[in-house]
Write an enzyme that holds these catalytic residues in place. Structure first.
Site, PDB file in Angstrom:
ATOM      1  N   GLY A  32       0.821  -1.199   0.000  1.00 60.18           N
ATOM      2  CA  GLY A  32       0.000   0.000   0.000  1.00 60.18           C
ATOM      3  C   GLY A  32       0.858   1.253   0.000  1.00 60.18           C
ATOM      4  N   CYS A  33       0.227   2.377  -0.304  1.00 58.15           N
ATOM      5  CA  CYS A  33       0.957   3.639  -0.404  1.00 58.15           C
ATOM      6  C   CYS A  33       1.443   4.106   0.968  1.00 58.15           C
ATOM      7  CB  CYS A  33       0.092   4.686  -1.079  1.00 58.15           C
ATOM      8  SG  CYS A  33      -1.600   4.782  -0.462  1.00 58.15           S
TER       9      CYS A  33
END
Lengths: 346, 346, 346, 346
Positions: free
Chosen positions: D148-149
């Site tokens: 994920g970011c």
């Protein structure tokens, strides 16, 4: 006076409420919402928390009649016409913020909105609510059609030129308009999705925007003849504000200062129209949150064109503020009452 | 090939560097800055940290001659003319991104820039670097004047119409242009102070912007006669992007698709000009960070006007990208080399 | 009452003016500007055109004494201390919006502002103008030091916790704050240059911001012991608004609703502090242009931490609005008078 | 090598395409879209017009097998798990950009995503694709779960501290993260409606964001013990960029420069992680459009805390760029190939 807002959920609804809460002479007693009926207003518009304690009602004309003296109708185009008719027939004063009663002819409505008007017999009753032209008619009106945001900016820029024959060549009229995103309302859409809208600039409805019909109708009435022009709206990555740049070839040798004088005279009684001095031009930020429309003008000596620039806040002078200005006139209150907001800058 | 950038501190300087670092056929060997001489480039432009290890030099023509084969001059208007002359006389190929060599006549320079050109004898040597018109001249040039951002957007929109007599009435030309803030450069100013610029929209230099001179000169050359028109630029609260909306009365009954076909033919070999299909119009975000110029057109049947909309990234096709396109031509490299960036969206 | 504004040119100056023009009980009679002395106010702040007809004066204490009953001093930090002292000694009530009188000890001023205080003897006279804590002292004060924007947001979030021993472990306090760009004032700078500021997010003055001193002083007074914590401010690409996220380890098993109840009780009389219900958190837009400070809280069961989120408009509750709230108290006017602006959304 | 993108319609899909089109060693041969099957890609993503001539397909695993050697799966969370399983079982190398294969335990998936994992038997096959930790495992993997970011930004900031016992007290860990709007994807929603999102700042999913699970899992693996911390994400009015501010109490007297040295050593081989020198802190704009993650650190002497600030472009190093970095490793291509984009600034 007791005031109602039919359709309080959208941006014009909440802006009406904001303005009316600051108004010394009226009291909002009745607000409706289809999707939020039964819920506290602060659930729909959380910035009103702690300020107002209204509950959204389901719209019923009887209830409106009992609870209010005047209603604003802030429903979407098309949905408004029936509600307005019911309210009007119930004897209420009505100000409609939709486009449904702006065009005088049902045929024009069909042309620009691609649907039939279901209450065409009422179109003749509606007064076009631009106080700077129609002050007297509005005072006596029971049904006011509040103008669109673009038309307000353009008509205020053009009106003084219509007073005097031969100032400009009306066939050369081009309007290049730019609007912030709130004009498109509160319903999410791909074009107004933040990552698509910010850092982006585009034209839309190029030369086919429905506000052209309204502008041509009113300009035609001011001129006493039909008027057709090119109108291209654009979307600016900002929330509030319209700036319209209008181009016209001059038919006279009049100097810029003399043209400005025509404007100053025309608007000498109009508190909300500010004609800027030579060399200054409007910026949307200078009218942010206020009911002002600023006008600048320039005579382009090289080409003989007149350039008019007008700026307003589309939610205030372009919608809710102008509606309250109309309300003041209809209720016999001082026209500027509750509307002298200082623009918010920065 | 070894490439220099004179004046690497500003936005066009850093954008040149960004593009050239992605270019397969050249190597940046020499960058100069007056205020940052002796400092590592990454101190001026921190986003280059870890990518490039150049040090800013003080500009000296001898050094430039030794270290480079071609130089870009990205100095401010007025400061550029002397540096360019020295570089040119030292035998280097030069691409000037300032306005100093765009106008062919020293008198026009004085008119539009309110100062004297100190090297008027070189004006005749400079080729106007719009590859889509001047490809062959640029290939043979030693000195290229890279066009302004507005002129690129407007001239690309107008050029196809100049090919065929009688398509439009050139006296009716109005250009309403909108630009992001990076076009004004990297030096802070009140107008570009964030709280003044965001959520604001304004016109500026109304009908007196200096790019008008450049556009009228080049349009006049394409048309074979003088051309004067109204040009009003506006400032959009975004960083990159220009969108120009151009209005012209048609002098023909030609249908929209036939006009579009004229554009498609004119640009059939031009990779960076994208003529959009019917109903689609440019958005600045579709060209963000790329060397494309998108063109859309609409024939307004109600008024007989042609509306042209063109969009480009002012720092790329409007400055550094076009400069590299010129470099490719001057160095005999494939025109699109190092420039096929996909636009960054969102 | 006649009111003066010393230093009307900046953002807090114009915001004071905006608010005072809407105030029913006072009248602005005297505004000063060093750089615009002699010029009409609307030349400095064009959005006031047509609204107010004041001329900027050069600051002279005698004039201030003659023309006003109370003055706001909106000069930059460091410049304010002398002017405030003169005004105070001339017998005027003074509200200082700079930081110059917020710290009680000259040594603290030296530490956080790296300069000497030239009127240290007056520090003891100044009341810290956070009405929600200091209401009674402010009523009796002649000199009020208006709090900083960050401190207001943080102290309002923390104060209720200081009432009851053992609620939290004060050694674990971390404040991560985020501010819009207007907090930095009206003077252009590279960091606030539009193309550098928009589409960008950054921390600044990491753990060395001068507001820490003010917060630690006031928190220490509320707690009755010294308090040191980590404070990191960030710059958000927006104009108005501060949102502070505050982290503290709980020293109690108290449930979230009980903690919220502590807050509701603490602020039961505070119109401008809105404690949000469970699951709702502040957004800066909900307080835009208004004098509200919204508070949300969450107990993180997984880690035993309390998370406090507070939002206000840095120019209103964080500066000019709070100053007017102080003025109301000092003049014996109803505390909320002229300050019940509905937030502007959208 | 022939590459496929399953789910090309969203932002990670188009960003993958942008990056892969610039990649010298691979060729995109197959793109799918549920809603746009049969339509040209440029109709979905108009900025690709004139650049690529692909048609969106309906996803069929057989077709994917025939047309590609490796596929990226850019479907929404929940929809991805089945498609990935099919592709993996068909013998393709798969990089999944959704969250579906990031958690190793089906129970954790249920906890954080409130749904059952339908292919739990495959969870053990997936390698967590953070090349800076897991380079060797990724090289040998057939199924990579792209991080994920937020986790990428936080884990890159924390990893060096996990190498050495006793540097920090892990129980004090607080992460205050801020993201641009593109992280929420392309589907319009009220929160990302332009007038609601711009000029606004808010926290969301306070201490309950699903990325916490992924971060705690990976941090636990690096530490060799369970880790729980407080994580509060915020929404910034910008398109691209994540900046995470991380707070930890130091358990050592180590000086800031020595800590920085730990970071420099840890990342000495990591081209895309830039450890900033003393006094400099990351800004999202310095990594815009690039695969860099910038790290800054500060030791707060007053409180004994370490403050870590990390910034990346959520669509590049936080999604598509990191996925291509993983692809390079899986295909035996140089890790940085096609990824050395210079950040776009301004």
């Amino acid at each position: 006076m007791r005031i109602g807002i039919i359709g309080v959920t959208g941006y014009t609804g909440s802006e009406l409420l904001r303005i009316l809460l600051h108004h010394p002479g009226v009291h909002v007693t009745y607000v409706t919402s289809h999707s939020f009926a039964g819920k506290p207003l602060a659930e729909v518009h959380p910035h009103f928390q702690g300020i107002i304690d209204l509950t959204c009602q389901k719209f019923e004309v009887e209830e409106a009649r009992r609870e209010t003296d005047l209603v604003f109708c802030a429903l979407p185009h098309g949905e408004s016409m029936e509600a307005v008719a019911q309210l009007y027939r119930a004897g209420l004063k009505v100000i409609d913020l939709s486009a449904d009663y702006r065009l005088h002819r049902a045929g024009d409505y069909r042309t620009w909105y691609q649907r039939e008007h279901t209450v065409p017999e009422l179109l003749g009753q509606a007064v076009y609510g631009l106080p700077e032209f129609n002050r007297e008619k509005i005072r006596r009106a029971s049904l006011v059609a509040n103008p669109g945001c673009y038309p307000t900016s353009v008509l205020l820029a053009l009106a003084p030129l219509t007073r005097q024959e031969g100032l400009v060549d009306w066939n050369t009229l081009v309007v290049d308009a730019k609007s912030g995103a709130s004009g498109a309302g509160r319903v999410p859409s791909p074009v107004l999705h933040y990552p698509e809208c910010t850092e982006n600039f585009r034209a839309y409805r190029v030369a086919v925007h429905q506000h052209a019909g309204e502008m041509e109708q009113e300009l035609g009435m001011l001129l006493g003849k039909t008027a057709a022009f090119t109108f291209v709206p654009h979307l600016v990555p900002m929330v509030r504000g319209i700036l319209s740049t209008t181009y016209l070839t001059l038919a006279t040798e009049m100097q810029e200062e003399d043209i400005r004088e025509v404007y100053r005279n025309y608007y000498s009684e109009a508190f909300f129209v500010r004609v800027l001095p030579q060399g200054l031009f409007p910026e949307t930020r200078n009218v942010y949150g206020s009911n002002f429309c600023d006008l600048g003008l320039h005579r382009d000596r090289r080409t003989g064109r007149l350039i008019l620039i007008s700026a307003l806040d589309n939610l205030v002078k372009g919608a809710a503020g102008q509606a309250v200005q109309n309300m003041n006139l209809m209720l016999g209150i001082e026209e500027t009452s509750g509307l002298k907001f200082v623009p918010l800058r920065p």
